[in-house]
Every structure is written in C-alpha cells, then in structure tokens.
Motif scaffolding. Sequence first.
Motif, PDB file in Angstrom:
ATOM      1  N   THR A 103       0.972  -1.147   0.008  1.00  0.00           N
ATOM      2  CA  THR A 103       0.052   0.066  -0.118  1.00  0.00           C
ATOM      3  C   THR A 103       0.961   1.128  -0.013  1.00  0.00           C
ATOM      4  O   THR A 103       2.048   1.040   0.356  1.00  0.00           O
ATOM      5  N   PHE A 104       0.130   2.239  -0.274  1.00  0.00           N
ATOM      6  CA  PHE A 104       1.104   3.710  -0.365  1.00  0.00           C
ATOM      7  C   PHE A 104       0.239   4.555   0.247  1.00  0.00           C
ATOM      8  O   PHE A 104      -0.882   4.904   0.155  1.00  0.00           O
ATOM      9  N   GLY A 105       1.173   5.163   1.158  1.00  0.00           N
ATOM     10  CA  GLY A 105       0.338   6.283   2.280  1.00  0.00           C
ATOM     11  C   GLY A 105       0.634   7.583   1.842  1.00  0.00           C
ATOM     12  O   GLY A 105       1.227   7.813   0.776  1.00  0.00           O
ATOM     13  N   ALA A 110       5.972   3.615   0.813  1.00  0.00           N
ATOM     14  CA  ALA A 110       5.236   2.355   0.602  1.00  0.00           C
ATOM     15  C   ALA A 110       5.344   1.112   1.814  1.00  0.00           C
ATOM     16  O   ALA A 110       6.340   1.079   2.608  1.00  0.00           O
ATOM     17  N   THR A 111       4.252   0.581   1.935  1.00  0.00           N
ATOM     18  CA  THR A 111       4.068  -0.193   3.122  1.00  0.00           C
ATOM     19  C   THR A 111       3.594  -1.691   2.711  1.00  0.00           C
ATOM     20  O   THR A 111       2.950  -1.840   2.022  1.00  0.00           O
ATOM     21  N   MET A 112       4.746  -2.743   3.189  1.00  0.00           N
ATOM     22  CA  MET A 112       4.443  -4.142   2.849  1.00  0.00           C
ATOM     23  C   MET A 112       3.210  -4.599   3.976  1.00  0.00           C
ATOM     24  O   MET A 112       3.551  -4.301   5.111  1.00  0.00           O
ATOM     25  N   VAL A 113       2.448  -5.423   3.336  1.00  0.00           N
ATOM     26  CA  VAL A 113       1.003  -5.599   4.566  1.00  0.00           C
ATOM     27  C   VAL A 113       0.989  -7.115   4.298  1.00  0.00           C
ATOM     28  O   VAL A 113       0.789  -7.831   3.016  1.00  0.00           O
ATOM     29  N   GLY A 114       1.244  -7.878   5.345  1.00  0.00           N
ATOM     30  CA  GLY A 114       1.128  -9.417   5.110  1.00  0.00           C
ATOM     31  C   GLY A 114      -0.300  -9.685   5.978  1.00  0.00           C
ATOM     32  O   GLY A 114      -0.468  -9.169   7.308  1.00  0.00           O
ATOM     33  N   SER A 115      -0.999 -10.847   5.991  1.00  0.00           N
ATOM     34  CA  SER A 115      -2.209 -11.053   6.508  1.00  0.00           C
ATOM     35  C   SER A 115      -2.546 -12.660   6.303  1.00  0.00           C
ATOM     36  O   SER A 115      -2.156 -13.223   5.488  1.00  0.00           O
ATOM     37  N   LEU A 116      -3.306 -12.829   7.406  1.00  0.00           N
ATOM     38  CA  LEU A 116      -3.983 -14.108   7.542  1.00  0.00           C
ATOM     39  C   LEU A 116      -5.586 -13.979   7.626  1.00  0.00           C
ATOM     40  O   LEU A 116      -5.714 -12.926   8.472  1.00  0.00           O
ATOM     41  N   SER A 135       6.618  -0.531   6.836  1.00  0.00           N
ATOM     42  CA  SER A 135       6.957   0.684   5.816  1.00  0.00           C
ATOM     43  C   SER A 135       8.341   0.433   5.211  1.00  0.00           C
ATOM     44  O   SER A 135       9.118   0.030   6.396  1.00  0.00           O
ATOM     45  N   LEU A 136       8.797   0.965   4.376  1.00  0.00           N
ATOM     46  CA  LEU A 136      10.340   1.222   3.932  1.00  0.00           C
ATOM     47  C   LEU A 136      10.783   2.288   4.807  1.00  0.00           C
ATOM     48  O   LEU A 136      12.199   2.083   4.907  1.00  0.00           O
ATOM     49  N   LYS A 137      10.295   3.066   5.665  1.00  0.00           N
ATOM     50  CA  LYS A 137      10.787   4.158   6.698  1.00  0.00           C
ATOM     51  C   LYS A 137      10.978   3.519   8.093  1.00  0.00           C
ATOM     52  O   LYS A 137      11.282   4.254   8.752  1.00  0.00           O
ATOM     53  N   GLY A 138      10.387   2.561   8.185  1.00  0.00           N
ATOM     54  CA  GLY A 138      10.617   1.611   9.406  1.00  0.00           C
ATOM     55  C   GLY A 138       9.300   1.680  10.419  1.00  0.00           C
ATOM     56  O   GLY A 138       9.091   1.041  11.444  1.00  0.00           O
ATOM     57  N   GLY A 405      -1.434   0.286 -12.342  1.00  0.00           N
ATOM     58  CA  GLY A 405      -2.625  -0.112 -12.420  1.00  0.00           C
ATOM     59  C   GLY A 405      -3.654   0.420 -11.789  1.00  0.00           C
ATOM     60  O   GLY A 405      -3.890   1.721 -11.820  1.00  0.00           O
ATOM     61  N   ASN A 406      -4.605  -0.090 -10.975  1.00  0.00           N
ATOM     62  CA  ASN A 406      -5.726   0.408 -10.162  1.00  0.00           C
ATOM     63  C   ASN A 406      -5.005   0.560  -8.629  1.00  0.00           C
ATOM     64  O   ASN A 406      -5.691   0.569  -7.789  1.00  0.00           O
ATOM     65  N   LEU A 407      -3.964   0.471  -8.405  1.00  0.00           N
ATOM     66  CA  LEU A 407      -2.984   0.400  -7.058  1.00  0.00           C
ATOM     67  C   LEU A 407      -2.519   1.752  -6.685  1.00  0.00           C
ATOM     68  O   LEU A 407      -2.810   2.149  -5.592  1.00  0.00           O
ATOM     69  N   ALA A 408      -2.074   2.347  -7.542  1.00  0.00           N
ATOM     70  CA  ALA A 408      -1.187   3.639  -7.277  1.00  0.00           C
ATOM     71  C   ALA A 408      -0.926   4.469  -8.538  1.00  0.00           C
ATOM     72  O   ALA A 408      -1.147   3.995  -9.564  1.00  0.00           O
TER      73      ALA A 408
END
Length: 439
Positions: A103-105, A110-116, A135-138, A405-408
């Motif tokens: 995701t992008f704030g 940019a932030t990586m999101v992992g989910s179950l 996120s890339l910034k910690g 695409g439709n992401l950002a």
Amino acid sequence: MEKREKYSLETVPARVNKIVVKGINKTKDEFLQKKLQTIFKAENVLQMFILCKAAETELKRLDIFKSIQIVIDTSKNVDGDNKYDVLFNVKENRWLYGGAHTTFGGDNNATMVGSLALPNTFGRAENVRLEYNRSLKGDHGGAFRFSKPLNGNPDVRFSTSVYEMNLEYPWSGFKEKSRGINMDFTFPSSLGKHCLRWEGIWRDLRALSRTTSFTVREQAGHSLKSSLKHQFTRDERDAPILPSKGALFKMEQEFAGLGGNVEFFKHDMELQFNQKLVLDTVIQMSLAGGVVKNPNPNEEIRINDRFFLGGPLTLRGFNARGVGPHSDENALGGETYWAGGLHLYTPLPFRPGKGGFGDFFRSHFFINAGNVYNLQSDKSVLENLKGLSDEFRLSYGAGIVLMLGNLARMELNYVVPLRAQARDSVNTGLQFGIGVNFL
C-alpha cells in the motif's frame, strides 16, 4: 420460406419449483435461503434469468465463494408445464489463506502488508483477519479485524479492529506508539456512502532525536482519545487513480471528548472534478480544506491532531509537511488549512505504445496553492479568514505521471514555487511522488 414468429422471454411463463445449492460445507443454509428466496418470485423466463444473475452477483460480492455456476433445467416429476429447477454449483473459499500486498500512504511511503484471513468464519460471510505491516521508513504495526455484513447485505457492514502502530514523523521530530480499538458501521444512501466510527486510542508521543525542538518536546507523553467520526463519500469518477471524468466529494467530521484527555471538533472536506477535453486531454480541479478547534480556548490542539500541508501528494514544490509553522525545522502543523489545484493531463507527445503500455503514461501540467494557519482566539472570524488567505503558497510545474494499474500512481515533476514564507521547507526542481490520493 416459412417466416418464424418472434417472441419475447417475458411472454414465456415460468415457475421455479426448487433451488438446490451444491458444494456447501461451511455456509449456513438459512443464510443462503435469504439470498436466494427472491428467485421464487419469477413469473416468466426473463425474470428468472435476471433474478438468478442478481443472486449470483450479490453472493460474489460477499466474497465467500471461489466460483459460482448456475444451471437451469425443466423440473421433472412435477405436474404442469413451465416448472424449473435452479442449481447453484459453488466452490467455497479456503477456510484459511494468507497473502501480502503493498500500500502507499500520503507521506510518499510504501508499506508491505502481510495477512492471514478466515473467510466466512461462522458461515454467514463474516471475516476475521490478522495483519502485520512494515513500511520502507521503518513504521510498523499489527491489527486484528472482524467484519460482518448485516442481514447478508454486502453494502451494510459492521466491523471492529484492535491494533497497534509505531510511527515516525521525522519532519516534525517525533515518534508515536498507539494502541486502539474502533467500531465501524458502513451503509449506503441515495447520496453516497456513510461510515460511522467510534475509536478509543492510547497514544505515547516521544522526541525522535536530540535535535527535536523544545516546542515538540513539550507535547511528549501519553494521551487518551475517545472520538466519534462520520465519513461521507460520493464518488462518481470513472477511475480512482487517474480519472478522465466525474466528480468526488468527501467529508469527515470528528468529535473527540467522549472520555480521555483529548477534546476537539474537527471537520475536513475534499472536492475533485474531472472533465475530458479533446485528444484525450483531461482537466482536473481539486479543493480541500479543514478546521480543528478545542472547545476549551485555553488548551491548544496537540501536534498529532493538527493539519499538515506540503509534499508531492498535497502541495507540490514543498517538502513533506513543509508548509506552515516550524520550530527548529520541525513542522508544527496548524488548526486550519486549505489547498487547491488545477491540473491538465495529456497523452505523451507522439503517444508511444498507443493502445498498450503508452496508455499508462500522461504528461502533467499544474498549479497548486494552499496555506496552513493557526486560529487566533482574540481575532474575529473575518480577521482569521484574512490571515488564512494572505500568506498562501503558490507553485506550478510540469512532469510525467505513470499509473500503476488500479493500485497507485507515480509522478516525476519539475516544480517552481512562486510564493513561500521564510519558515517553509521549499523543494525547488525535481520532485518524486508515489501514492493513491493526490491533490
């Protein structure tokens, strides 16, 4: 040649004798009965097809089935003609699945999101999800979320979350750990989409480094906020990332003070209008503004509740949070703001790759303006409005936009600030931005 007689499916009577659903392991029978019983109201073949398709569409929107196949056949061993059996062959989603996405704030991050996730948790389209993000910034955190459509309606939904976030704001010189719980009720109306939210959140604000200004350090410590928020959205655009036509209206009101030690009234609004011109050129006009006020005039708004402006996603030509009051190069934000933009998007010259990859690129010409201001209690409304308008910032520029695409989308612009204040953090020249919501 014999002429064939034309007829309409509306003139062919039909009665649904029974509906059978195969492939069900987890979904409750009574839940499906509510979604499919309207098919029995069909009086002709056309109505039967339409009602079956509508039921299929709504079941897909509930995200409980991996695939749905409908088979309609004449009913056997039943007296009378025009009787039909409807069979739904379905395949349910896996009981547990995981994934990762980006995701992008709004801060060019940019932030990586992992989910179950446990889809269709109790057999009535509920969803339980466990998430972790970094996120890339910690920045990092996690959340436990539960959502459920009310009465099986995918547009009317209750959800709740328990979460923890650890965020850093280097432009303002502080970091914040927050732990909270929220409850949402989302529903549509004839005008747009509404969301009512209650949120209780504990926040711990700390200085980020030794260079953090004393003004920011004064606000360090714990705070407890309990607030009620209403969000309204009406989105008629043809695309969320880079629309060519349509309008967007967003409005949000928040009242904090239902407990805890944080009190304020906050209102925020955004408008966007897009119009397609000749040769696939699009003109876009945008406007945003907001105000936050503490009902107690002797107490100021905390830094983590104020408005900030500046950066490639809001006011181009300035660094992130670069507009408005500063203390030792730390952005302090303000109690009110406004920002606007006029944009012109055109295809690239000679349009390379027309009909293919080249359609993801646009040339971009723009003018941005805005201001952040602290309301003065000893001044009249007109005097505060004058202060908000007198010291506005202005920039213009041109660049290239790439749709992901439709992401950002990504922007690379050359920006020239025309008006700035001495305390602002200006970014003249090339400026890169990546995100979803751009002003």
